[in-house]
Design a protein around this motif. Structure first.
Motif, mmCIF file in Angstrom:
data_model
loop_
_atom_site.group_PDB
_atom_site.id
_atom_site.type_symbol
_atom_site.label_atom_id
_atom_site.label_comp_id
_atom_site.label_asym_id
_atom_site.label_seq_id
_atom_site.Cartn_x
_atom_site.Cartn_y
_atom_site.Cartn_z
ATOM 1 N N GLY A 98 -39.965 59.094 -31.134
ATOM 2 C CA GLY A 98 -39.985 59.523 -32.517
ATOM 3 C C GLY A 98 -39.464 60.926 -32.747
ATOM 4 N N VAL A 99 -39.614 61.367 -33.981
ATOM 5 C CA VAL A 99 -39.068 62.648 -34.432
ATOM 6 C C VAL A 99 -39.690 63.813 -33.680
ATOM 7 C CG1 VAL A 99 -39.040 64.233 -36.405
ATOM 8 C CG2 VAL A 99 -38.369 61.843 -36.719
ATOM 9 N N HIS A 100 -41.009 63.830 -33.581
ATOM 10 C CA HIS A 100 -41.686 64.947 -32.912
ATOM 11 C C HIS A 100 -41.265 65.031 -31.453
ATOM 12 C CE1 HIS A 100 -44.716 67.988 -32.239
ATOM 13 N NE2 HIS A 100 -45.286 67.265 -31.292
ATOM 14 N N ALA A 101 -41.172 63.884 -30.781
ATOM 15 C CA ALA A 101 -40.725 63.872 -29.389
ATOM 16 C C ALA A 101 -39.294 64.383 -29.268
ATOM 17 C CB ALA A 101 -40.831 62.455 -28.825
ATOM 18 N N PRO B 229 -45.511 51.136 -27.070
ATOM 19 C CA PRO B 229 -44.088 51.372 -26.796
ATOM 20 C C PRO B 229 -43.537 52.508 -27.653
ATOM 21 C CG PRO B 229 -44.523 49.025 -27.059
ATOM 22 C CD PRO B 229 -45.771 49.740 -27.477
ATOM 23 N N PRO B 230 -42.637 53.325 -27.100
ATOM 24 C CA PRO B 230 -42.074 54.435 -27.876
ATOM 25 C C PRO B 230 -41.448 53.996 -29.196
ATOM 26 C CG PRO B 230 -41.495 54.659 -25.559
ATOM 27 C CD PRO B 230 -42.161 53.328 -25.706
ATOM 28 N N ALA B 231 -40.823 52.815 -29.218
ATOM 29 C CA ALA B 231 -40.192 52.343 -30.456
ATOM 30 C C ALA B 231 -41.221 52.126 -31.556
ATOM 31 C CB ALA B 231 -39.427 51.056 -30.197
ATOM 32 N N VAL B 232 -42.402 51.637 -31.191
ATOM 33 C CA VAL B 232 -43.468 51.432 -32.169
ATOM 34 C C VAL B 232 -44.018 52.769 -32.638
ATOM 35 C CG1 VAL B 232 -45.784 50.478 -32.503
ATOM 36 C CG2 VAL B 232 -44.048 49.148 -31.273
ATOM 37 N N ARG B 233 -44.240 53.664 -31.688
ATOM 38 C CA ARG B 233 -44.734 54.995 -32.062
ATOM 39 C C ARG B 233 -43.749 55.697 -32.993
ATOM 40 N NH1 ARG B 233 -46.035 56.107 -27.371
ATOM 41 N NH2 ARG B 233 -44.318 57.435 -26.680
ATOM 42 N N ALA B 234 -42.458 55.564 -32.715
ATOM 43 C CA ALA B 234 -41.438 56.180 -33.569
ATOM 44 C C ALA B 234 -41.465 55.594 -34.973
ATOM 45 C CB ALA B 234 -40.053 55.997 -32.943
ATOM 46 N N ALA C 260 -35.366 68.795 -27.939
ATOM 47 C CA ALA C 260 -34.411 69.805 -28.391
ATOM 48 C C ALA C 260 -34.846 71.199 -27.955
ATOM 49 C CB ALA C 260 -34.257 69.738 -29.904
ATOM 50 N N GLU C 261 -36.124 71.498 -28.050
ATOM 51 C CA GLU C 261 -36.642 72.790 -27.604
ATOM 52 C C GLU C 261 -36.472 72.958 -26.103
ATOM 53 O OE1 GLU C 261 -40.696 72.922 -28.810
ATOM 54 O OE2 GLU C 261 -40.249 73.025 -30.958
ATOM 55 N N THR C 262 -36.660 71.872 -25.366
ATOM 56 C CA THR C 262 -36.583 71.933 -23.908
ATOM 57 C C THR C 262 -35.179 72.253 -23.418
ATOM 58 O OG1 THR C 262 -38.434 70.390 -23.666
ATOM 59 C CG2 THR C 262 -36.932 70.585 -21.791
ATOM 60 N N VAL C 263 -34.156 71.675 -24.046
ATOM 61 C CA VAL C 263 -32.789 71.883 -23.567
ATOM 62 C C VAL C 263 -32.129 73.108 -24.187
ATOM 63 C CG1 VAL C 263 -32.489 69.424 -23.112
ATOM 64 C CG2 VAL C 263 -31.727 70.375 -25.307
ATOM 65 N N ALA C 264 -32.736 73.706 -25.192
ATOM 66 C CA ALA C 264 -32.123 74.858 -25.861
ATOM 67 C C ALA C 264 -31.837 75.964 -24.851
ATOM 68 C CB ALA C 264 -33.040 75.370 -26.967
ATOM 69 N N GLY C 265 -30.587 76.416 -24.810
ATOM 70 C CA GLY C 265 -30.202 77.492 -23.919
ATOM 71 C C GLY C 265 -29.963 77.095 -22.485
ATOM 72 N N SER C 266 -30.108 75.806 -22.168
ATOM 73 C CA SER C 266 -29.967 75.351 -20.778
ATOM 74 C C SER C 266 -28.540 74.987 -20.411
ATOM 75 C CB SER C 266 -30.869 74.132 -20.529
ATOM 76 O OG SER C 266 -30.361 72.983 -21.206
ATOM 77 N N ALA D 217 -53.165 61.375 -40.125
ATOM 78 C CA ALA D 217 -52.659 60.373 -39.187
ATOM 79 C C ALA D 217 -51.495 60.922 -38.370
ATOM 80 C CB ALA D 217 -52.233 59.117 -39.949
ATOM 81 N N LEU D 218 -50.603 61.670 -39.021
ATOM 82 C CA LEU D 218 -49.482 62.280 -38.312
ATOM 83 C C LEU D 218 -49.969 63.247 -37.238
ATOM 84 C CD1 LEU D 218 -46.614 63.246 -40.802
ATOM 85 C CD2 LEU D 218 -46.418 61.905 -38.702
ATOM 86 N N GLU D 219 -50.939 64.049 -37.563
ATOM 87 C CA GLU D 219 -51.488 65.003 -36.596
ATOM 88 C C GLU D 219 -52.079 64.271 -35.402
ATOM 89 O OE1 GLU D 219 -54.828 68.609 -36.424
ATOM 90 O OE2 GLU D 219 -54.190 67.773 -38.339
ATOM 91 N N SER D 220 -52.772 63.175 -35.666
ATOM 92 C CA SER D 220 -53.367 62.393 -34.590
ATOM 93 C C SER D 220 -52.299 61.726 -33.735
ATOM 94 C CB SER D 220 -54.305 61.337 -35.182
ATOM 95 O OG SER D 220 -54.881 60.552 -34.163
ATOM 96 N N LEU D 221 -51.252 61.236 -34.364
ATOM 97 C CA LEU D 221 -50.173 60.602 -33.620
ATOM 98 C C LEU D 221 -49.502 61.603 -32.690
ATOM 99 C CD1 LEU D 221 -47.645 57.995 -34.815
ATOM 100 C CD2 LEU D 221 -46.764 60.092 -33.814
ATOM 101 N N ARG D 222 -49.255 62.790 -33.174
ATOM 102 C CA ARG D 222 -48.578 63.790 -32.360
ATOM 103 C C ARG D 222 -49.472 64.343 -31.258
ATOM 104 N NH1 ARG D 222 -45.251 66.562 -37.407
ATOM 105 N NH2 ARG D 222 -43.701 64.878 -37.543
ATOM 106 N N ALA D 223 -50.777 64.186 -31.425
ATOM 107 C CA ALA D 223 -51.710 64.575 -30.369
ATOM 108 C C ALA D 223 -51.880 63.472 -29.327
ATOM 109 C CB ALA D 223 -53.065 64.931 -30.976
ATOM 110 N N GLY D 224 -51.238 62.343 -29.546
ATOM 111 C CA GLY D 224 -51.323 61.243 -28.590
ATOM 112 C C GLY D 224 -52.519 60.341 -28.785
ATOM 113 N N GLU D 225 -53.189 60.462 -29.934
ATOM 114 C CA GLU D 225 -54.383 59.649 -30.186
ATOM 115 C C GLU D 225 -54.009 58.365 -30.930
ATOM 116 O OE1 GLU D 225 -56.564 62.509 -32.365
ATOM 117 O OE2 GLU D 225 -56.983 63.774 -30.620
ATOM 118 N N LEU D 226 -53.402 58.483 -32.084
ATOM 119 C CA LEU D 226 -52.921 57.318 -32.824
ATOM 120 C C LEU D 226 -51.675 56.768 -32.136
ATOM 121 C CD1 LEU D 226 -52.668 55.414 -35.301
ATOM 122 C CD2 LEU D 226 -51.517 57.297 -36.489
ATOM 123 N N ALA D 227 -51.642 55.456 -31.923
ATOM 124 C CA ALA D 227 -50.508 54.794 -31.264
ATOM 125 C C ALA D 227 -50.197 55.444 -29.925
ATOM 126 C CB ALA D 227 -49.276 54.813 -32.166
#
Length: 358
Positions: free
Chosen positions: A266-269, A92-97, A274-280, A77-87
């Motif tokens: 959520g956490v994955h987002a 809403p982002p709050a529900v997905r989180a 964090a990866e996007t802003v690293a070093g910026s 389920a976690l894998e599906s959620l992070r792929a954008g399939e589940l929820a």
């Protein structure tokens, strides 16, 4: 997997006033996901600003609960959620989180590991959190500042944004006098015009403010970036930094972005941000809504990534129905228990339903 949804009212110790509203309570909706005799929990809270009431949250959680029944285990389920399939889709982002939090909690409990270890972090976070002082009288603000620093808080966040900015300056001044050694953050919640912000920021910098969140109204990220370029103190984007695409536009152009799991999804987002802003040159702030320890726990497991930590929402409550992330001494921390590391206090919900121990 089976899922259940419950709702509880969270009352604040005292009303919290910010530039756009006053809040005395809010509803929390809890999602419990059970698999193999083990249960994981997540929380989302109602928000007028984000257009979420308890009925909407319950309906969205019910949709997610039906989807969860299709998955053989929480990892799938976690894998599906992070792929954008589940929820996914219009969830809403709050529900997905909250769905992700419940699944992470379940995965961690089943594996006997806390969530930060599940995510690959070795050290359990122990981080100084800011404590919020709302828009209130100078006398009350000073008393709060003295009491909070005496309790161990090193960082105070002062709300601002009154029509007369001199009142904000005076509130900040008395807080500084009452807590001369505290680090100070300022949050007008987008209440100022660019002209007012340009005039006020040097005055707040002179009073020792360390950084300011979203000084101008959201909707003009270019204007926010231009203000940050000439600001005498760091500017942190909040309402203008909702998700990953917003952060990509602002990375390297503002001094910080306030990541709230309920805002970004959520956490994955949050880890992708964090990866996007690293070093910026743009640092992370971890923020929150007013919520219980359950709602804040996922962010606590990420707290080692942040330059600024503002995870005090549970400390504003008259009664926190969960426990396990500390904060009363000025530091949030993981408990060492598996999963999110929080446990319910003895509390009854709604029509006599109880949240029991794991």
């Amino acid at each position: 997997m089976k899922a259940a949804v419950r709702t509880v009212r969270l009352d604040l110790t005292e009303p919290l006033r910010i530039s756009r509203s006053v809040m005395a309570s809010r509803d929390a909706v809890w999602l419990s996901v059970e698999h193999g005799g083990v249960t994981g929990h997540g929380e989302a809270v109602s928000s007028v600003y984000h257009g979420l009431d308890a009925a909407t949250l319950r309906r969205r959680f019910a949709d997610a609960a039906r989807e969860l029944g299709r998955y053989p285990d929480p990892a799938a389920a976690l894998e599906s959620l992070r792929a954008g399939e589940l929820a996914g889709g219009a969830t809403p982002p709050a529900v997905r989180a909250a769905v992700e939090a419940a699944l992470l909690d379940l995965v961690g409990v089943r594996a006997g590991r806390p969530v930060h270890r599940v995510l690959g972090f070795r050290q359990p976070p122990v981080v100084a959190t800011a404590r919020t002082i709302g828009i209130t009288s100078p006398l009350h603000a000073a008393a709060q500042a003295r009491a909070l620093t005496a309790s161990g808080f090193q960082v105070l966040k002062v709300k601002a944004g009154l029509p007369d900015p001199e009142e904000d300056v005076e509130r900040l001044r008395v807080v500084r006098d009452a807590a001369p050694h505290a680090r100070l953050l300022l949050d007008p919640n987008g209440a100022w015009t660019p002209r007012h912000a340009a005039a006020l920021l040097p005055r707040f910098a002179a009073l020792g403010v360390e950084a300011v969140e979203q000084p101008v109204a959201p909707g003009d990220p270019e204007g926010l970036a231009a203000l940050a370029e000439r600001s005498p103190l760091p500017v942190i984007a909040d309402e203008d930094a909702v998700g990953l695409e917003d952060v990509r536009r602002l990375a390297g152009r503002v001094h910080g972005v306030n990541v709230k799991l309920a805002k970004c999804g959520g956490v994955h987002a949050a880890l992708r941000i964090a990866e996007t802003v690293a070093g910026s040159g743009t640092a992370l702030m971890l923020g929150c809504l007013t919520a219980s320890s359950l709602g804040l726990a996922p962010a606590v497991h990420l707290a080692g990534l942040a330059r600024w930590t503002d995870l005090d929402g549970h400390l504003l409550l008259a009664h926190d129905p969960w426990t396990g992330i500390g904060g009363e001494d000025g530091y949030v921390r993981t408990s060492g228990l598996p999963g999110l590391g929080v446990e319910p206090r003895a509390v009854r919900l709604g029509r006599g339903a109880e949240v029991g121990a794991r």
